[in-house]
Design a protein around this motif. Structure first.
Motif, PDB file in Angstrom:
ATOM      1  N   VAL A  86       4.762 -48.427  61.167  1.00  0.00           N
ATOM      2  CA  VAL A  86       4.145 -47.226  60.591  1.00  0.00           C
ATOM      3  C   VAL A  86       5.266 -46.349  60.058  1.00  0.00           C
ATOM      4  O   VAL A  86       6.409 -46.441  60.509  1.00  0.00           O
ATOM      5  CB  VAL A  86       3.286 -46.446  61.613  1.00  0.00           C
ATOM      6  N   PRO A  87       4.968 -45.488  59.084  1.00  0.00           N
ATOM      7  CA  PRO A  87       6.021 -44.642  58.503  1.00  0.00           C
ATOM      8  C   PRO A  87       6.593 -43.646  59.511  1.00  0.00           C
ATOM      9  O   PRO A  87       5.933 -43.266  60.485  1.00  0.00           O
ATOM     10  CB  PRO A  87       5.299 -43.911  57.365  1.00  0.00           C
ATOM     11  N   GLU A  88       7.823 -43.220  59.241  1.00  0.00           N
ATOM     12  CA  GLU A  88       8.443 -42.166  60.044  1.00  0.00           C
ATOM     13  C   GLU A  88       7.523 -40.945  60.071  1.00  0.00           C
ATOM     14  O   GLU A  88       6.888 -40.595  59.082  1.00  0.00           O
ATOM     15  CB  GLU A  88       9.787 -41.772  59.435  1.00  0.00           C
ATOM     16  N   GLY A  89       7.457 -40.296  61.229  1.00  0.00           N
ATOM     17  CA  GLY A  89       6.651 -39.092  61.362  1.00  0.00           C
ATOM     18  C   GLY A  89       5.182 -39.339  61.633  1.00  0.00           C
ATOM     19  O   GLY A  89       4.398 -38.380  61.650  1.00  0.00           O
ATOM     20  N   SER A  90       4.778 -40.607  61.861  1.00  0.00           N
ATOM     21  CA  SER A  90       3.359 -40.934  62.029  1.00  0.00           C
ATOM     22  C   SER A  90       2.900 -40.999  63.479  1.00  0.00           C
ATOM     23  O   SER A  90       1.699 -41.057  63.741  1.00  0.00           O
ATOM     24  CB  SER A  90       3.052 -42.285  61.367  1.00  0.00           C
ATOM     25  N   LEU A  91       3.816 -41.004  64.434  1.00  0.00           N
ATOM     26  CA  LEU A  91       3.404 -41.276  65.812  1.00  0.00           C
ATOM     27  C   LEU A  91       2.573 -40.151  66.413  1.00  0.00           C
ATOM     28  O   LEU A  91       1.694 -40.404  67.240  1.00  0.00           O
ATOM     29  CB  LEU A  91       4.624 -41.587  66.677  1.00  0.00           C
TER      30      LEU A  91
END
Length: 309
Positions: A86-91
Motif C-alpha cells: 500500500v502507498p506510504e501514509g495509508s496505514l
C-alpha cells in the motif's frame, strides 16, 4: 541457467466459508474477484481468485474454500504471512477501516525501513500491509480510495523447517540475499513487482498444520512454457521432485516441495484471466475449463451458492 525468477505469480490459501471469503477480500480489502471457477482436483470446491483489475501476475491471491473442515495452524514448514503493498501514509486509513469492519490487527511495526501492519482474515490467516511502491495500478471498483488501495503483493514470509535448504533453493532460483534482522532474512527476485521473500529461521516455532487459515502454496512467475521447462530441468538436476506440467486454464504450472516444507509452483504469465470472459466481466460467472463443461450441471449442484451468483 534459466531466466531468473522475477517475483511471485500468485499465492493460494485455504478458507472455510466461500461467501465470507468473497465478502472479506472484496468488501473489506477492496480487491477484485477476477475468477470464479472450481478446484480442478476437487470440483466440489470453488477456486476463487482476487487481484487487481485484470488479475496481473504478482497481485493474485486465490482460495480453496473447503467449508466447515479442519482449521489450520501456522507454523514451521509453511508460509507464515502474505504481504500486500500500500502507498506510504495509508496505514492509518487501513487501521480505521479494520476497526469499522471488525478486523483483527496488530500494532504497526518497522521492518527493513518499511512500515508493516499485520492483520488477519476471517479464518485467522496472517496477512500484512507494507508501505512501498510498485508498478501495479489498483482496482478502482471498490469503496477503498485509490490513494490507499492495495497494489498487489509485496512478498511472502516462509517459516522454514530447514532454513538453510530453503535459502539454497531461493538462490538457485536467482533470488538475492539483501539483509537480515533477528530470525528473518530477506531475499529479492529480479523484478520490481512482488519481489520479496523473507525466510524465518525459528527452531522454537511449532510445526504448522494445513487447513483453513493457512497458505496451500506459493507460485512464482515464469514468462512462458519454454522458461518453465528449462526450470523444470534445472530443479530436477538439483534433486527436487518436480511434477509434470499442469494446465490451470489461465496459466500452466509445475510444482515441487522445497526442503523447508513449503509447496512451490512455477506459473506462466499467460494465457491470462481473459481467456474465457471479457475483462469487464471477470469473476461474474462460474467458469469451467473445456474438459469439465460436460459436467457443469452436476458441478453447479455440488457448490454452495454465492451472493454474487
Amino acid at each position: 541457467m534459466p531466466e531468473a525468477i522475477s517475483g511471485l505469480h500468485h499465492v493460494t490459501a485455504i478458507a472455510s466459508d466461500p461467501e465470507e471469503n468473497v465478502d472479506f477480500y472484496t468488501d473489506v480489502l477492496g480487491l477484485r474477484l477476477v475468477k470464479k471457477t472450481v478446484n480442478f482436483d476437487d470440483v466440489t470446491t470453488y477456486h476463487l481468485y482476487y487481484g487487481d483489475g485484470v488479475g496481473s501476475p504478482g497481485t493474485i491471491l486465490t482460495f480453496f474454500p473447503f467449508g466447515a473442515g479442519q482449521r489450520g495452524s501456522v507454523g514451521r514448514g509453511q508460509t507464515s504471512a502474505t504481504a500486500f503493498v500500500v502507498p506510504e501514509g495509508s496505514l492509518d486509513y487501513w487501521q480505521e477501516r479494520f476497526d469499522d469492519h471488525g478486523v483483527e490487527y496488530d500494532a504497526v511495526e518497522e521492518r527493513f525501513d518499511e512500515h508493516v501492519l499485520p492483520f488477519y482474515d476471517h479464518d485467522g490467516q496472517p496477512l500484512e500491509l507494507v508501505t512501498g511502491a510498485t508498478d501495479i495500478e489498483p482496482w478502482d471498483g471498490s469503496d477503498v480510495p485509490v490513494e490507499h488501495a492495495i497494489r498487489g503483493f509485496h512478498g511472502v514470509t516462509l517459516l522454514s523447517a530447514d532454513a538453510e535448504a530453503t535459502v539454497d533453493v531461493l538462490e538457485t532460483m536467482g533470488y538475492e540475499r539483501l539483509e537480515e534482522t533477528g530470525h528473518r532474512t530477506r531475499f529479492a527476485g529480479a523484478g520490481d513487482r512482488a519481489a520479496f521473500v523473507d525466510v524465518l529461521d525459528d527452531p522454537e516455532a511449532s510445526t504448522g498444520m494445513q487447513g483453513a487459515g493457512t497458505v496451500h502454496h506459493v507460485a512464482f512467475r515464469v514468462s512462458d512454457d519454454d522458461a518453465q521447462m528449462a526450470w523444470r530441468e534445472e530443479l530436477a538436476e538439483t534433486g527436487l521432485r518436480v511434477t509434470p506440467q499442469k494446465d490451470r486454464r489461465y496459466f500452466r504450472s509445475i510444482y515441487f516441495r522445497e526442503p523447508g516444507g513449503v509447496l512451490f509452483e512455477f506459473a506462466t504469465d499467460g494465457p491470462g484471466f481473459d481467456a474465457d470472459e471479457p475483462l469487464a466481466e471477470l469473476g461474474s460467472e462460474l467458469k469451467l475449463p473445456p474438459w469439465l463443461e460436460a459436467d457443469r450441471e452436476s458441478i453447479e449442484r455440488s457448490l454452495p451458492p454465492l451472493a454474487a451468483d
